[in-house]
Design a protein around this motif. Structure first.
Motif, PDB file in Angstrom:
ATOM      1  N   PRO A  36       0.813  -1.214   0.000  1.00 16.14           N
ATOM      2  CA  PRO A  36       0.000   0.000   0.000  1.00 16.14           C
ATOM      3  C   PRO A  36       0.851   1.271   0.000  1.00 16.14           C
ATOM      4  N   GLU A  37       0.343   2.285  -0.700  1.00 13.77           N
ATOM      5  CA  GLU A  37       1.024   3.580  -0.710  1.00 13.77           C
ATOM      6  C   GLU A  37       0.737   4.349   0.576  1.00 13.77           C
ATOM      7  N   ALA A  38      -0.326   3.965   1.279  1.00 13.40           N
ATOM      8  CA  ALA A  38      -0.658   4.585   2.561  1.00 13.40           C
ATOM      9  C   ALA A  38      -1.329   3.538   3.448  1.00 13.40           C
ATOM     10  N   ALA A  39      -1.052   3.617   4.730  1.00 10.11           N
ATOM     11  CA  ALA A  39      -1.680   2.734   5.718  1.00 10.11           C
ATOM     12  C   ALA A  39      -1.883   3.540   6.991  1.00 10.11           C
ATOM     13  N   PHE A  40      -3.117   3.540   7.484  1.00  9.80           N
ATOM     14  CA  PHE A  40      -3.459   4.274   8.696  1.00  9.80           C
ATOM     15  C   PHE A  40      -4.221   3.344   9.631  1.00  9.80           C
ATOM     16  N   PHE A  41      -3.984   3.490  10.911  1.00  8.77           N
ATOM     17  CA  PHE A  41      -4.610   2.637  11.912  1.00  8.77           C
ATOM     18  C   PHE A  41      -5.308   3.534  12.926  1.00  8.77           C
ATOM     19  N   HIS A  42      -6.538   3.187  13.268  1.00  9.04           N
ATOM     20  CA  HIS A  42      -7.352   4.055  14.120  1.00  9.04           C
ATOM     21  C   HIS A  42      -8.445   3.238  14.805  1.00  9.04           C
ATOM     22  N   LEU A  43      -9.273   3.909  15.592  1.00  4.02           N
ATOM     23  CA  LEU A  43     -10.433   3.286  16.207  1.00  4.02           C
ATOM     24  C   LEU A  43     -11.677   3.730  15.448  1.00  4.02           C
ATOM     25  N   ARG A  44     -12.594   2.800  15.239  1.00  2.00           N
ATOM     26  CA  ARG A  44     -13.897   3.108  14.637  1.00  2.00           C
ATOM     27  C   ARG A  44     -14.935   2.342  15.439  1.00  2.00           C
ATOM     28  N   GLU A  45     -15.896   3.052  15.972  1.00  6.89           N
ATOM     29  CA  GLU A  45     -16.944   2.431  16.776  1.00  6.89           C
ATOM     30  C   GLU A  45     -16.356   1.603  17.922  1.00  6.89           C
ATOM     31  N   GLY A  46     -15.254   2.060  18.480  1.00  4.19           N
ATOM     32  CA  GLY A  46     -14.617   1.374  19.592  1.00  4.19           C
ATOM     33  C   GLY A  46     -13.855   0.122  19.206  1.00  4.19           C
ATOM     34  N   LYS A  47     -13.632  -0.092  17.903  1.00  4.64           N
ATOM     35  CA  LYS A  47     -12.933  -1.288  17.420  1.00  4.64           C
ATOM     36  C   LYS A  47     -11.668  -0.879  16.683  1.00  4.64           C
ATOM     37  N   ARG A  48     -10.727  -1.797  16.611  1.00  4.85           N
ATOM     38  CA  ARG A  48      -9.522  -1.556  15.824  1.00  4.85           C
ATOM     39  C   ARG A  48      -9.906  -1.456  14.350  1.00  4.85           C
ATOM     40  N   ALA A  49      -9.288  -0.506  13.669  1.00  2.00           N
ATOM     41  CA  ALA A  49      -9.580  -0.327  12.256  1.00  2.00           C
ATOM     42  C   ALA A  49      -8.313   0.085  11.525  1.00  2.00           C
ATOM     43  N   ALA A  50      -8.309  -0.173  10.233  1.00  2.00           N
ATOM     44  CA  ALA A  50      -7.184   0.219   9.388  1.00  2.00           C
ATOM     45  C   ALA A  50      -7.725   0.693   8.050  1.00  2.00           C
ATOM     46  N   ILE A  51      -6.996   1.612   7.451  1.00  2.00           N
ATOM     47  CA  ILE A  51      -7.289   2.095   6.104  1.00  2.00           C
ATOM     48  C   ILE A  51      -6.023   1.905   5.282  1.00  2.00           C
ATOM     49  N   PHE A  52      -6.196   1.343   4.095  1.00  2.00           N
ATOM     50  CA  PHE A  52      -5.083   1.155   3.171  1.00  2.00           C
ATOM     51  C   PHE A  52      -5.462   1.753   1.821  1.00  2.00           C
ATOM     52  N   VAL A  53      -4.501   2.360   1.164  1.00  2.00           N
ATOM     53  CA  VAL A  53      -4.669   2.815  -0.214  1.00  2.00           C
ATOM     54  C   VAL A  53      -3.602   2.091  -1.021  1.00  2.00           C
ATOM     55  N   PHE A  54      -4.039   1.387  -2.064  1.00  2.00           N
ATOM     56  CA  PHE A  54      -3.088   0.592  -2.843  1.00  2.00           C
ATOM     57  C   PHE A  54      -3.572   0.440  -4.278  1.00  2.00           C
ATOM     58  N   GLU A  55      -2.662   0.063  -5.136  1.00  2.00           N
ATOM     59  CA  GLU A  55      -2.957  -0.176  -6.548  1.00  2.00           C
ATOM     60  C   GLU A  55      -3.119  -1.671  -6.774  1.00  2.00           C
ATOM     61  N   GLU A  56      -4.144  -2.035  -7.520  1.00  2.00           N
ATOM     62  CA  GLU A  56      -4.309  -3.437  -7.911  1.00  2.00           C
ATOM     63  C   GLU A  56      -5.074  -3.498  -9.220  1.00  2.00           C
ATOM     64  N   MET A  57      -4.501  -4.164 -10.200  1.00  2.00           N
ATOM     65  CA  MET A  57      -5.133  -4.302 -11.513  1.00  2.00           C
ATOM     66  C   MET A  57      -5.861  -5.636 -11.657  1.00  2.00           C
ATOM     67  N   LYS A  58      -5.486  -6.618 -10.842  1.00  2.00           N
ATOM     68  CA  LYS A  58      -6.095  -7.947 -10.926  1.00  2.00           C
ATOM     69  C   LYS A  58      -7.138  -8.110  -9.820  1.00  2.00           C
ATOM     70  N   GLN A  59      -8.404  -8.145 -10.221  1.00  2.00           N
ATOM     71  CA  GLN A  59      -9.478  -8.245  -9.226  1.00  2.00           C
ATOM     72  C   GLN A  59      -9.384  -9.504  -8.378  1.00  2.00           C
ATOM     73  N   ASP A  60      -8.907 -10.596  -8.960  1.00  2.00           N
ATOM     74  CA  ASP A  60      -8.840 -11.842  -8.194  1.00  2.00           C
ATOM     75  C   ASP A  60      -7.834 -11.774  -7.047  1.00  2.00           C
ATOM     76  N   LYS A  61      -6.909 -10.819  -7.081  1.00  2.00           N
ATOM     77  CA  LYS A  61      -5.969 -10.649  -5.970  1.00  2.00           C
ATOM     78  C   LYS A  61      -6.693 -10.173  -4.713  1.00  2.00           C
TER      79      LYS A  61
END
Length: 92
Positions: A36-61
């Motif tokens: 991923p070009e970016a990865a962020f980790f945070h809380l959402r609704e009191g739960k562990r959460a992560a956000i990733f931004v990445f490139e992918e051309m193959k949907q099956d991946k």
């Protein structure tokens, strides 16, 4: 295609996966595979959460990426195609 992925991990499974190190393994597998070009980790609704931004051309991946989070962490996952500002401006 640039993708925005959000992962939400239930508290109980998250706690157990921190103790047995499976959360770290799942995150590292995804990061090594998707690069991923970016990865962020945070809380959402009191739960562990992560956000990733990445490139992918193959949907099956996406199956490979999702399964580690589904099977290891019982996570909820949302994936959305996304544009950066420059890409958006080209089309406006």
């Amino acid at each position: 295609m640039r993708l925005f992925m959000e992962v939400l991990i239930p508290v109980e499974k998250g706690n157990a996966s921190v103790v047995d190190k499976s959360m770290s393994a799942a995150l590292n597998r995804f990061i090594d595979a998707a690069k991923p070009e970016a990865a962020f980790f945070h809380l959402r609704e009191g739960k562990r959460a992560a956000i990733f931004v990445f490139e992918e051309m193959k949907q099956d991946k996406l199956v490979e990426y999702n399964e580690a989070f589904f099977s290891t962490l019982n996570a909820e996952i949302w994936i959305t195609p996304t544009l950066n500002l420059a890409e958006l401006q080209k089309h406006l």
